[in-house]
Scaffold this active site. Sequence first.
Site, PDB file in Angstrom:
ATOM      1  N   SER A 175      -8.908   0.498   7.925  1.00 45.77           N
ATOM      2  CA  SER A 175      -8.533  -0.233   9.218  1.00 45.77           C
ATOM      3  C   SER A 175      -7.326  -0.836   9.226  1.00 45.77           C
ATOM      4  O   SER A 175      -6.873  -1.356  10.313  1.00 45.77           O
ATOM      5  CB  SER A 175      -9.755  -1.371   9.194  1.00 45.77           C
ATOM      6  OG  SER A 175      -9.549  -2.260   8.141  1.00 45.77           O
ATOM      7  N   LYS A 228       0.921  -1.245  -0.061  1.00 45.29           N
ATOM      8  CA  LYS A 228       0.149   0.060   0.060  1.00 45.29           C
ATOM      9  C   LYS A 228       0.758   1.257   0.062  1.00 45.29           C
ATOM     10  O   LYS A 228       0.364   2.274  -0.545  1.00 45.29           O
ATOM     11  CB  LYS A 228      -0.890   0.010   1.212  1.00 45.29           C
ATOM     12  CG  LYS A 228      -1.920  -0.956   1.246  1.00 45.29           C
ATOM     13  CD  LYS A 228      -3.138  -0.712   0.183  1.00 45.29           C
ATOM     14  CE  LYS A 228      -4.426  -1.635   0.544  1.00 45.29           C
ATOM     15  NZ  LYS A 228      -5.631  -1.104  -0.506  1.00 45.29           N
TER      16      LYS A 228
END
Length: 372
Positions: free
Chosen positions: A113, A81
């Site tokens: 999250s 990411k």
Amino acid sequence: MADPSTAPPLTRASVEAAHKLIEPYIHRTPVLTNATLDRLASTPRTEAELAGTEWAGRTPARPVLRFWFKCENFQRVGAFKARGAFHAIERLKQEPGWVENGGPEKGVVTHSSGNHAQALSLAARESGIAAHIIMPSNSALPKIAATRGYGASVTHSGPTAPEREAAAAAVLAKTGGRMVPPYNHPDIILGQGTAALELQAQFLQRTTANDKRKLRAIITPCGGGGLLSGTALACEGTGVAVFGAEPSFEGADDARRGLETGERIRAVTTTTIADGLRTPVGEIPWSIIHDRKLVRGIYSVSEDDIKRTLRLVYERVKIIVEPSSVVGLAVALFNEDFRSLVEREGGEEGWDLGVVFTGGNVNLDILGSLIA
């Protein structure tokens, strides 16, 4: 983030440009091989092993597989990411007037999250940009702590998508910041595709000029589809096939089912242990995966298969990965439809298969139960 209408075209050339832009900020993660896992994958499963599965009674497939593991668990923040987050931030900084209009002070906003929350927080911090992260109240405590540790302001919300989106809308209205979604944006997709660019180059560096072998395919997990669609762009025109992998538990294989029907599934409710893959595939990734037909197929595996694969990676490869990371490898080991495809097309020579390990942010409090 940067206006999608100003984004570069969704092409391999744009992935290459994204890599040049973020190269100073990311790790060139290693590519590992493992002879034991190659041997296991190239050994037919027994009829007893197939009993009770959807392939019961079928002749076990006999593929020949050699794995090339792209280890994004060694990436910054412990996950791929970081690539998309840094690309989104760098593109935003190039937007005319963004700095002059107070963009860095207003900051960036997202709801996540886990890994995207941490990645955006780090990328923003390194450019002196405020980060406002909405995290569900049931997020893992280590992930909340890590996100705050990167300097972000964390706001808690309810666990459902509407609750998260409502909290994000409130923060956006209060701060005037820019929303940076986890996968449904061209800048994110192009950034994620850089992992596959590196994998292709690293494969070539590890093979000799006289070696006729080639990287036949890359398989990646699919949640929102940012990594899978970025990988597809990075492989377009190269002859490298791209496959996706999903959990089957409680309908988590929405992209696979969507490809079968030709329509994107817009909602998913699942508690699969592969928690990074609980989201439905996004609209822009879907346009690459399905509409442009740049992903050849998507396959799914059970929770037990994911757990078995996770344990194998810990015991044999000796690296820390999270459950979502190993879903692609689980497909190659346990999905007979995929294995039969490799057998038919690879023959005695077999396939060199790139497998992206997406991250290593496993919750250590529950690790024992995952590999028990």
